[in-house]
Design an enzyme around this catalytic site. Structure first.
Site, PDB file in Angstrom:
ATOM      1  N   SER A  26      27.587  27.740  15.854  1.00 25.59           N
ATOM      2  CA  SER A  26      28.970  28.078  15.504  1.00 25.59           C
ATOM      3  C   SER A  26      29.302  27.113  14.355  1.00 25.59           C
ATOM      4  O   SER A  26      28.817  26.918  13.281  1.00 25.59           O
ATOM      5  CB  SER A  26      29.730  28.002  16.621  1.00 25.59           C
ATOM      6  OG  SER A  26      30.880  28.268  16.451  1.00 25.59           O
ATOM      7  N   ASP A  64      23.717  23.971   1.402  1.00 24.00           N
ATOM      8  CA  ASP A  64      24.120  24.681   0.361  1.00 24.00           C
ATOM      9  C   ASP A  64      24.636  23.917  -1.044  1.00 24.00           C
ATOM     10  O   ASP A  64      24.314  24.359  -2.240  1.00 24.00           O
ATOM     11  CB  ASP A  64      24.853  25.885   0.436  1.00 24.00           C
ATOM     12  CG  ASP A  64      24.258  27.280   1.258  1.00 24.00           C
ATOM     13  OD1 ASP A  64      23.197  27.009   1.686  1.00 24.00           O
ATOM     14  OD2 ASP A  64      24.974  28.180   1.485  1.00 24.00           O
ATOM     15  N   LYS A  85      25.131  31.761  15.662  1.00 25.83           N
ATOM     16  CA  LYS A  85      26.342  32.364  15.961  1.00 25.83           C
ATOM     17  C   LYS A  85      27.144  32.372  14.877  1.00 25.83           C
ATOM     18  O   LYS A  85      27.801  31.204  14.338  1.00 25.83           O
ATOM     19  CB  LYS A  85      26.963  31.536  17.180  1.00 25.83           C
ATOM     20  CG  LYS A  85      28.311  32.260  17.650  1.00 25.83           C
ATOM     21  CD  LYS A  85      28.937  31.433  18.728  1.00 25.83           C
ATOM     22  CE  LYS A  85      30.324  32.133  19.131  1.00 25.83           C
ATOM     23  NZ  LYS A  85      31.320  32.046  18.146  1.00 25.83           N
TER      24      LYS A  85
END
Length: 411
Positions: A310, A321, A335
């Site tokens: 999560s 990224d 999740k």
């Protein structure tokens, strides 16, 4: 002319009667129990991520439920749970008043129990461990991420909701609970745990000055609670003043928590760039971005494993990224759904999946997880071995940070 006037008056009277009937009859017709059911139904109707409602006729489900007498609160709760079950989404659920208060405790303060973060496997419906809380009775007993909990005090967990299961494992400090646990490839075993008071201070930090010529600040974050951003910020500032030239952020076995906490912690490390995209039921993208307030630009490694879920995945994905950190460890839990909590008028609540998230590179990681840049399997170690020479993933992180290429990039 007279006939047209009479017809116009008749139509006006008819419209007034119909309008008045539409406005007045529902409140008079529904009992307090039916009104509570409708309250829950409306929240899901306007907020749930999937506007097909798992290809169910959501209005028809409401009509069918309201044909039932709903003579008491438990029958109403059962009716709400029944319609939510049609969504086939274990994260969208009813929280009875005691359960609702317990869930709110999880994001601040402390609790008494065995210290397990749990979830329902969306494919098998089994109760699985996301991660044990560091230092908890469950962690000390050797319960690990991905273990399955088959029974709680002899009660099969498939017959329980996730919140019922959590409530059964909580209880007064000093009392015992027996879990039937199955680890991968091993026969189920019964483990008796003694509940204890578990502090939810989410941050542990220390300076590792034994790793060559590069003092490394080590920060372990166990949960994204309301105070987590403040505590991480303090840890970074303290380690920086002590001479840290690089950092390891340990998100292993961190099951997540508050979305906003994850965003604020990302801003501690990122000066610019998108942190996360959210996608609602209309497909509309929202985004949260860095705000230029990063506390350090020193090299960073993030440790992740199967218990990182999560908000941990939001933070790890943002740093990966944006090329701000190297991820070391194992693929994360996977999740990628966001829930909001909604109060109901009787003190109960609803947790409703309202959006999904994507990483800055638009990766949807739900059920897929995030793959680390350097894969290092986690060998079983005790809590006091985490962040030491016995911790293979930690040692791999140090190797990444002390390599010439990373140090050159930080110059």
């Amino acid at each position: 002319m007279h006939k047209r006037f009479v017809k116009a008056v008749f139509v006006l009277i008819l419209q007034t009667i119909v309008t008045f009937g539409w406005w007045a009859s529902p409140a008079a017709a529904f009992t307090s129990e039916q009104q509570l059911f409708q309250e829950a139904w409306r929240i899901v109707n306007r907020s749930y991520l999937d506007d097909t409602f798992n290809h169910q006729n959501w209005s028809m489900l409401r009509q069918q439920a309201l044909k039932q007498p709903l003579e008491n609160r438990e029958e109403t709760y059962s009716a709400i749970q029944d319609v939510l079950g049609k969504l086939d989404d274990p994260f969208t659920r009813l929280l009875k008043p005691v359960q609702y208060r317990s869930l709110q405790v999880n994001t601040s303060g402390e609790l008494t129990g065995v210290g397990l973060q749990i979830a329902l496997d969306g494919e098998t419906g089994e109760l699985v461990v996301i991660a044990p809380i560091a230092g908890s009775p469950a962690e000390q007993a050797g319960i690990r991420s991905r273990d399955r909990i088959l029974k709680i005090d002899g009660v099969p967990t498939p017959s329980l909701t996730i919140d019922d299961a959590a409530a059964r494992m909580r209880g007064p400090a000093g009392t015992a609970v027996t879990l039937t646990v199955q680890q991968s490839g091993v026969e189920p075993t019964e483990i008796q745990l003694v509940r204890s008071r578990i502090a939810l201070n989410p941050v542990y930090a220390s300076l590792d000055s034994q790793s060559g010529n590069v003092p490394i600040g080590y920060i372990r974050l166990s949960q994204f609670s309301a105070n987590a951003p403040t505590e991480v910020s303090r840890a970074v500032s303290r380690l920086k003043s002590q001479g840290a030239q690089a950092y390891i952020l340990d998100l292993r076995n961190n099951p997540g928590g508050l979305l906003q906490a994850g965003i604020e912690i990302a801003r501690i490390w990122l000066d610019t760039g998108t942190i996360v995209y959210t996608v609602n039921r209309q497909g509309i993208l929202g985004s949260f971005d860095a705000d230029g307030g990063a506390l350090t630009d020193s090299p960073l490694v993030v440790l992740v494993n199967q218990g990182s879920a999560s908000a941990s995945e939001i933070l790890a994905g943002a740093l990966q990224d944006n090329h701000r950190a190297t991820l070391v460890g194992e693929k994360t839990f996977g999740k990628g759904l966001i829930q909001s909590l909604f109060d109901l008028s009787d003190g109960s609540g609803l947790a409703v999946t309202v959006a999904k998230y994507e990483t800055p590179n638009h990766r949807d990681i739900h059920k897929l997880g995030i793959s680390p840049d350097k894969v290092v399997p986690l060998e079983p170690i005790s809590l006091d071995q985490v962040g030491t020479a016995a911790d293979g993933q930690y040692q791999a992180a140090i190797e990444v940070l002390t390599s010439s290429s990373v140090l050159a990039g930080a110059a």
